[in-house]
Design a protein around this motif. Structure first.
Motif, PDB file in Angstrom:
ATOM      1  N   VAL A 274      16.988  71.492  21.153  1.00 49.86           N
ATOM      2  CA  VAL A 274      18.256  72.191  20.976  1.00 49.86           C
ATOM      3  C   VAL A 274      19.260  71.771  22.047  1.00 49.86           C
ATOM      4  O   VAL A 274      20.431  71.485  21.754  1.00 49.86           O
ATOM      5  CB  VAL A 274      18.037  73.718  21.003  1.00 49.86           C
ATOM      6  N   CYS A 275      18.810  71.695  23.289  1.00 47.66           N
ATOM      7  CA  CYS A 275      19.700  71.306  24.390  1.00 47.66           C
ATOM      8  C   CYS A 275      20.191  69.868  24.222  1.00 47.66           C
ATOM      9  O   CYS A 275      21.357  69.563  24.490  1.00 47.66           O
ATOM     10  CB  CYS A 275      18.988  71.459  25.732  1.00 47.66           C
ATOM     11  N   VAL A 276      19.308  68.981  23.782  1.00 45.12           N
ATOM     12  CA  VAL A 276      19.696  67.577  23.573  1.00 45.12           C
ATOM     13  C   VAL A 276      20.775  67.471  22.499  1.00 45.12           C
ATOM     14  O   VAL A 276      21.755  66.726  22.653  1.00 45.12           O
ATOM     15  CB  VAL A 276      18.472  66.729  23.192  1.00 45.12           C
ATOM     16  N   ILE A 277      20.622  68.212  21.414  1.00 43.82           N
ATOM     17  CA  ILE A 277      21.605  68.159  20.331  1.00 43.82           C
ATOM     18  C   ILE A 277      22.940  68.742  20.785  1.00 43.82           C
ATOM     19  O   ILE A 277      24.015  68.172  20.508  1.00 43.82           O
ATOM     20  CB  ILE A 277      21.084  68.900  19.081  1.00 43.82           C
ATOM     21  N   LEU A 278      22.900  69.856  21.500  1.00 43.86           N
ATOM     22  CA  LEU A 278      24.146  70.432  22.019  1.00 43.86           C
ATOM     23  C   LEU A 278      24.820  69.478  22.993  1.00 43.86           C
ATOM     24  O   LEU A 278      26.046  69.321  22.981  1.00 43.86           O
ATOM     25  CB  LEU A 278      23.857  71.775  22.694  1.00 43.86           C
ATOM     26  N   ALA A 279      24.020  68.832  23.844  1.00 39.17           N
ATOM     27  CA  ALA A 279      24.573  67.858  24.796  1.00 39.17           C
ATOM     28  C   ALA A 279      25.227  66.692  24.058  1.00 39.17           C
ATOM     29  O   ALA A 279      26.312  66.242  24.439  1.00 39.17           O
ATOM     30  CB  ALA A 279      23.469  67.355  25.728  1.00 39.17           C
ATOM     31  N   THR A 280      24.579  66.217  22.992  1.00 37.86           N
ATOM     32  CA  THR A 280      25.137  65.104  22.218  1.00 37.86           C
ATOM     33  C   THR A 280      26.437  65.509  21.536  1.00 37.86           C
ATOM     34  O   THR A 280      27.402  64.734  21.496  1.00 37.86           O
ATOM     35  CB  THR A 280      24.120  64.618  21.169  1.00 37.86           C
TER      36      THR A 280
END
Length: 345
Positions: A274-280
């Motif tokens: 989830v954090c990776v997708i939000l960061a992207t």
């Protein structure tokens, strides 16, 4: 449960370690400890693909060379969540299939890292570093970073059971180093502006308290040297979210503190996804804003990336990534199974 499939703090919800491809696909609609790992990247894949296609339709691809780096970045941002969701879907087919699935996943992550570097080189570099030696060699070293990263990340899987601590450390290092290199333009942009602001402050007359407060807010929100650049706020959020993702990936929390409580929902790898997708998403917004707000200045002062440079970088990344994946995949069948999977006593 076979040791190679077992995750720290996750007690239940494992699929059969020799599942068929059909069973793996059906598991998307069953509640296992991999279900949300799959969907937290599969759904964003469709979202990023929609944005990519929309951008393609609005771009004159043949004549708008200024947009080429953006298209490369957006294409790579579609690839890595798809590769990740596929890896989590089919990783239970066999021990070797599990490793090969994640080799391919790491290759997609490295291609995305290169896509970030291409976009940063084109749109994000601070004014004072544009067309410098650092700028000239930035993309070349980014390609070299992907070569080292794919080798190190694939190599780390051979220690997954025997030395899990070393495995985790090598894998974090494999992804942290390229990310740090890619992010240097953002850090330099903020630093350069801070120094410039300090110099201006010493030469300006005394400001009223209200003016000083407004200036401070302005520096935090718009540290870019060119135009008033709200992209910086997205860059800051992106970096903060990436650090949070790194924490979840490294710490195995919260499941390490309460084994069995987060097997299906809420374990660290789901939070990491989830954090990776939000960061992207935040990174994409920042790049789009930089591309738009700085276009006039960049076209006047910056040498645009040539098609040969972009294609050459991608081709080198693909060649070395696929070579490493083939090499390590074949090594799985050369190394006797006990040496690869036995746990140290």
């Amino acid at each position: 449960m076979t040791e190679v499939f077992h995750e720290q703090g996750i007690l239940f919800g494992y699929r059969h370690p020799q599942s068929s491809a059909t069973a793996c696909l059906l598991s998307l609609f069953q509640m296992t400890n991999e279900t949300l790992n799959i969907w937290t990247h599969l759904l964003p894949f469709w979202f990023f693909s929609w944005r990519f296609v929309s951008t393609l339709q609005a771009t004159d691809i043949l004549n708008d060379s200024y947009s080429w780096p953006l298209l490369v970045y957006m294409g790579a941002s579609c690839l890595f969540p798809l590769a990740s969701s596929c890896a989590h879907t089919f990783s239970s087919m066999s021990r070797n299939a599990r490793h090969i699935c994640y080799f391919l996943d790491y290759g997609a992550v490295n291609l995305f890292s290169l896509g970030c570097a291409i976009a940063y080189s084109a749109y994000v570099f601070p004014d004072t570093l544009v067309s410098t030696t650092f700028h000239d060699y930035y993309l070349t070293l980014a390609v070299l970073n992907t070569i080292v990263s794919i080798w190190l990340s694939c190599y780390s899987r051979f220690f997954e059971i025997q030395k899990p601590g070393l495995c985790k450390m090598l894998r974090v290092l494999a992804f942290a180093f390229p990310y740090t290199w890619d992010s240097l333009p953002i850090l330099f942009r903020d630093t350069d502006h801070t120094q410039e602001t300090s110099a201006k402050r010493t030469s300006q007359p005394h400001r009223l308290p209200e003016q000083t407060a407004q200036a401070r807010v302005r520096v935090f929100l718009f540290p870019g040297e060119s135009a008033e650049n709200e992209a910086t706020l997205y860059h800051q959020k992106h970096m903060a979210m990436t650090l949070l993702a790194s924490f979840f990936y490294s710490a195995n929390l919260p499941e390490r503190l309460a084994p069995g409580r987060f097997d299906y929902i809420g374990h660290s790898h789901q939070l990491f996804h989830v954090c990776v997708i939000l960061a992207t998403h935040m990174q994409m917004e920042a790049i789009l804003l930089d591309k738009t707000l700085r276009k006039e200045w960049l076209l006047a002062h910056c040498r645009p990336l040539l098609f040969a440079q972009i294609a050459g970088a991608i081709l080198l990344c693909l060649i070395f990534s696929l070579s490493n994946i083939v090499y390590f995949s074949s090594a799985l069948y050369r190394i006797p199974e006990p040496e690869l999977h036995k746990k140290e006593t």
